[in-house]
Scaffold this active site. Structure first.
Site, PDB file in Angstrom:
ATOM      1  N   LYS A  62      31.405  37.741  40.403  1.00 45.44           N
ATOM      2  CA  LYS A  62      31.127  38.816  39.477  1.00 45.44           C
ATOM      3  C   LYS A  62      32.212  38.764  38.438  1.00 45.44           C
ATOM      4  CE  LYS A  62      28.283  42.315  41.799  1.00 45.44           C
ATOM      5  NZ  LYS A  62      28.428  43.632  42.298  1.00 45.44           N
ATOM      6  N   HIS A  65      30.773  53.578  48.201  1.00 43.80           N
ATOM      7  CA  HIS A  65      30.966  53.674  46.899  1.00 43.80           C
ATOM      8  C   HIS A  65      29.966  54.776  46.258  1.00 43.80           C
ATOM      9  CE1 HIS A  65      33.109  50.165  47.400  1.00 43.80           C
ATOM     10  NE2 HIS A  65      33.287  49.917  45.869  1.00 43.80           N
ATOM     11  N   ARG A  86      23.813  42.063  49.626  1.00 42.99           N
ATOM     12  CA  ARG A  86      25.276  41.979  48.979  1.00 42.99           C
ATOM     13  C   ARG A  86      25.553  43.851  48.638  1.00 42.99           C
ATOM     14  NH1 ARG A  86      28.206  38.255  44.490  1.00 42.99           N
ATOM     15  NH2 ARG A  86      29.993  39.405  44.076  1.00 42.99           N
ATOM     16  N   GLU A  88      23.135  39.744  44.408  1.00 43.42           N
ATOM     17  CA  GLU A  88      23.038  40.875  44.763  1.00 43.42           C
ATOM     18  C   GLU A  88      21.514  41.549  44.655  1.00 43.42           C
ATOM     19  OE1 GLU A  88      26.330  43.511  43.655  1.00 43.42           O
ATOM     20  OE2 GLU A  88      25.091  45.333  43.539  1.00 43.42           O
ATOM     21  N   HIS A 140      32.145  56.738  43.956  1.00 38.78           N
ATOM     22  CA  HIS A 140      32.119  56.694  42.454  1.00 38.78           C
ATOM     23  C   HIS A 140      31.978  57.931  42.087  1.00 38.78           C
ATOM     24  CE1 HIS A 140      29.462  55.851  38.929  1.00 38.78           C
ATOM     25  NE2 HIS A 140      30.666  55.280  38.702  1.00 38.78           N
ATOM     26  N   ASN A 186      28.796  47.923  49.010  1.00 41.39           N
ATOM     27  CA  ASN A 186      29.106  49.322  48.432  1.00 41.39           C
ATOM     28  C   ASN A 186      29.170  50.583  49.133  1.00 41.39           C
ATOM     29  OD1 ASN A 186      28.752  48.340  45.706  1.00 41.39           O
ATOM     30  ND2 ASN A 186      26.593  48.574  45.725  1.00 41.39           N
ATOM     31  N   HIS A 215      40.933  53.798  43.178  1.00 38.82           N
ATOM     32  CA  HIS A 215      39.361  53.275  43.519  1.00 38.82           C
ATOM     33  C   HIS A 215      39.408  53.082  45.188  1.00 38.82           C
ATOM     34  CE1 HIS A 215      35.483  51.383  43.498  1.00 38.82           C
ATOM     35  NE2 HIS A 215      36.246  50.221  44.104  1.00 38.82           N
ATOM     36  N   ARG A 222      30.272  28.421  26.088  1.00 37.36           N
ATOM     37  CA  ARG A 222      28.969  28.212  27.363  1.00 37.36           C
ATOM     38  C   ARG A 222      29.751  27.926  28.610  1.00 37.36           C
ATOM     39  NH1 ARG A 222      26.435  26.007  23.081  1.00 37.36           N
ATOM     40  NH2 ARG A 222      25.241  27.451  21.954  1.00 37.36           N
ATOM     41  N   GLU A 239      39.825  48.405  51.080  1.00 37.52           N
ATOM     42  CA  GLU A 239      38.588  47.120  51.150  1.00 37.52           C
ATOM     43  C   GLU A 239      38.645  46.576  52.279  1.00 37.52           C
ATOM     44  OE1 GLU A 239      36.333  47.409  48.571  1.00 37.52           O
ATOM     45  OE2 GLU A 239      37.414  48.924  47.476  1.00 37.52           O
ATOM     46  N   LYS A 249      33.385  38.897  53.189  1.00 40.42           N
ATOM     47  CA  LYS A 249      32.795  38.973  51.904  1.00 40.42           C
ATOM     48  C   LYS A 249      31.735  37.516  51.628  1.00 40.42           C
ATOM     49  CE  LYS A 249      33.084  40.088  47.127  1.00 40.42           C
ATOM     50  NZ  LYS A 249      33.398  40.724  45.938  1.00 40.42           N
TER      51      LYS A 249
HETATM   52  N1  LIG Z   1      34.295  41.537  40.458  1.00 38.39           N
HETATM   53  C1  LIG Z   1      34.296  41.974  41.605  1.00 38.39           C
HETATM   54  O1  LIG Z   1      33.342  41.683  42.622  1.00 38.39           O
HETATM   55  C2  LIG Z   1      35.062  43.225  41.655  1.00 38.39           C
HETATM   56  C3  LIG Z   1      35.426  43.715  42.923  1.00 38.39           C
HETATM   57  C4  LIG Z   1      36.048  44.929  43.087  1.00 38.39           C
HETATM   58  C5  LIG Z   1      36.878  45.552  41.745  1.00 38.39           C
HETATM   59  N2  LIG Z   1      36.705  44.812  40.806  1.00 38.39           N
HETATM   60  C6  LIG Z   1      37.422  45.325  39.620  1.00 38.39           C
HETATM   61  O2  LIG Z   1      38.959  45.214  39.881  1.00 38.39           O
HETATM   62  C7  LIG Z   1      39.411  46.340  39.052  1.00 38.39           C
HETATM   63  C8  LIG Z   1      40.526  46.897  39.917  1.00 38.39           C
HETATM   64  O3  LIG Z   1      41.538  45.924  40.282  1.00 38.39           O
HETATM   65  P1  LIG Z   1      42.886  46.255  40.727  1.00 38.39           P
HETATM   66  O4  LIG Z   1      42.677  47.000  41.793  1.00 38.39           O
HETATM   67  O5  LIG Z   1      43.766  45.055  41.042  1.00 38.39           O
HETATM   68  O6  LIG Z   1      43.556  46.944  39.781  1.00 38.39           O
HETATM   69  P2  LIG Z   1      44.449  46.375  38.406  1.00 38.39           P
HETATM   70  O7  LIG Z   1      43.884  45.209  38.064  1.00 38.39           O
HETATM   71  O8  LIG Z   1      44.223  47.445  37.358  1.00 38.39           O
HETATM   72  O9  LIG Z   1      45.803  46.327  38.635  1.00 38.39           O
HETATM   73  C9  LIG Z   1      46.497  47.529  39.211  1.00 38.39           C
HETATM   74  C10 LIG Z   1      47.991  47.492  38.725  1.00 38.39           C
HETATM   75  O10 LIG Z   1      48.809  46.632  39.430  1.00 38.39           O
HETATM   76  C11 LIG Z   1      49.560  46.206  38.578  1.00 38.39           C
HETATM   77  N3  LIG Z   1      49.983  44.796  39.392  1.00 38.39           N
HETATM   78  C12 LIG Z   1      48.953  43.739  39.428  1.00 38.39           C
HETATM   79  N4  LIG Z   1      49.857  42.741  40.268  1.00 38.39           N
HETATM   80  C13 LIG Z   1      51.019  43.303  40.772  1.00 38.39           C
HETATM   81  C14 LIG Z   1      51.924  42.824  41.454  1.00 38.39           C
HETATM   82  N5  LIG Z   1      51.925  41.506  42.206  1.00 38.39           N
HETATM   83  N6  LIG Z   1      53.081  43.554  41.594  1.00 38.39           N
HETATM   84  C15 LIG Z   1      53.153  44.902  41.112  1.00 38.39           C
HETATM   85  N7  LIG Z   1      52.253  45.461  40.060  1.00 38.39           N
HETATM   86  C16 LIG Z   1      51.180  44.439  39.866  1.00 38.39           C
HETATM   87  C17 LIG Z   1      48.892  45.854  37.566  1.00 38.39           C
HETATM   88  O11 LIG Z   1      49.739  45.435  36.370  1.00 38.39           O
HETATM   89  C18 LIG Z   1      48.062  47.113  37.393  1.00 38.39           C
HETATM   90  O12 LIG Z   1      49.063  48.128  36.802  1.00 38.39           O
HETATM   91  C19 LIG Z   1      38.539  47.103  38.521  1.00 38.39           C
HETATM   92  O13 LIG Z   1      38.363  46.918  37.205  1.00 38.39           O
HETATM   93  C20 LIG Z   1      37.170  46.820  39.314  1.00 38.39           C
HETATM   94  O14 LIG Z   1      35.907  47.239  38.463  1.00 38.39           O
HETATM   95  C21 LIG Z   1      35.678  43.873  40.512  1.00 38.39           C
END
Ligand SMILES: NC(=O)c1ccc[n+]([C@@H]2O[C@H](COP(=O)([O-])OP(=O)(O)OC[C@H]3O[C@@H](n4cnc5c(N)ncnc54)[C@H](O)[C@@H]3O)[C@@H](O)[C@H]2O)c1
Length: 367
Positions: free
Chosen positions: A145, A250, A243, A239, A254, A247, A267, A123, A187, A229
């Protein structure tokens, strides 16, 4: 070591400090040592991130009673229920308790999964976010999130579970491939358009250093984007309204990702095209000064995005119509009104979107 900036996010579960800068992980060592002293610590990371930066994290964990590395798949494959189930099972068999500690060490996908796993385990246990991608530092690790994907939809299962702390060490970004830096910087640009003309100007003035991944140059931009943010999330933590501004880019972004099967564009790149389109819509509606629209288009142009692949207007309209049906409140557009000011427009007639979209797909940078 350069100065570390400490920000703070107030939320319904308490306060989360966010430490940003080149060398932030080393600077937080005393705090981390106190947090893990005598505890069982679970480190959730993909093999690649552990290979690249594991040693740096390990150096901060000497005070733990037990350390367990929980390896997860790279990228989006980590955000699956079967991965979460495996982690819960491994945590239980390794003696995980309510006061054990969990650390997310990786990009946004690892942070989303780990927050979800930590939020549900017994929990809810405390977890630390150590984001290692630019996108995760400026966006995913901040705001509470968490979640995993279902075949029927991305991020559809999850909860709000804020980390104990976020350590955004820009030194960790030195190994990121250039397209990942570009995607994360988009971003940052989004936050500039949404809430900070100063951040937008900083990008205009120093984009090349930022795109080169210089950790010292990135640190203040990351801190400014996170602050933007924080301001929005504090006013609307779950949200319900404002919030949704996050987007920006997006709605079309998307649809592009879906139409292109999540392969042709990252993305942030899809969001960049989505932001260009939102700018064009705002301009056509007479709601945006053409000079500002030019500055936004000019800056996004300097990101040297991969070319927009051919995609049928009809397909995009259909995907957006599907997205609209999936939301009880309909499809919303986030449109810039100026630098640092955007608005949520609840619905725009399909005919208006279509009229703007056709020429956009032919040349996204004109108009
Ligand atoms: N929770 C939220 O508010 C929120 C907001 C935006 C995005 N997201 C989520 O975030 C995710 C995307 O995140 P991302 O873009 O970080 O992608 P990711 O986590 O898939 O990482 C991208 C790539 O970078 C590599 N990597 C990570 N750190 C590294 C480093 N220091 N050096 C070399 N390679 C490295 C990883 O192994 C992976 O192959 C999505 O799932 C999205 O839904 C969440």
């Amino acid at each position: 070591m350069s100065a570390i900036t400490t920000l703070s996010l107030r939320h319904p579960q308490g306060d989360t400090p966010i430490h940003v800068g080149a060398g932030a992980l080393a600077a937080c060592r005393p705090d981390l040592a106190a947090w893990i002293e005598g505890r069982t610590v679970f480190i959730v990371a993909p093999a690649r991130v552990r290979e690249l930066h594991g040693e740096q994290l390990e150096e901060t964990l000497a005070a733990a009673a037990h350390r367990h590395c929980l390896e997860v798949p790279d990228g989006e494959e980590a955000k699956e229920l079967r991965v979460a189930e495996r982690l819960w099972a491994e945590m239980l068999t390794s003696g995980g308790k309510r006061d054990s500690r969990v650390i997310a060490f990786g990009g946004g996908s690892v942070g989303d999964l780990t927050g979800f796993v930590a939020g549900c385990f017994l929990r809810g246990v405390e977890f630390l976010q150590v984001p290692t991608t630019l996108l995760a530092q400026v966006d995913a690790a901040v705001g509470g999130k968490t979640g995993i994907n279902q075949p029927a939809g991305k991020n559809t299962i999850g909860l709000f579970h804020h980390p104990w702390k976020v350590v955004a060490d820009t030194e960790l970004l030195g190994t990121l491939p250039a397209p990942e830096i570009r995607s994360g910087l988009m971003e940052v640009l989004k936050m500039g358009i949404l809430s900070s003309p100063k951040l937008f100007t900083r990008l205009e003035d120093g984009l090349e250093d930022l795109l080169a991944g210089d950790p010292q140059a990135l640190a203040p931009a990351v801190a400014a984007a996170i602050q933007g943010k924080i301001d929005i999330v504090e006013r609307d933590p779950t949200e319900k309204g404002e919030r949704r501004l996050l987007n920006l880019g997006h709605t079309l972004g998307h649809a592009l990702e879906t139409a292109l099967g999540y392969r042709a564009l990252r993305h942030g790149e899809a969001v960049a095209y989505g932001t260009l389109f939102a700018t064009r819509l705002a301009l056509r509606r007479g709601q945006l000064d053409p000079v500002i629209a030019d500055r936004i288009g000019g800056l996004i142009g300097r990101f040297r995005l991969p070319e927009l692949p051919a995609v049928a207007t009809r397909d995009l309209i259909e995907i957006m119509a599907r997205d609209k049906k999936a939301r009880e409140s309909g499809l919303s557009w986030i449109l810039p009104r100026g630098l640092g000011e955007c608005e949520i427009v609840a619905d725009i007639a399909e005919s208006e979107v279509l009229q703007a979209l056709e020429p956009f797909l032919t040349d996204p940078f004109v108009g």
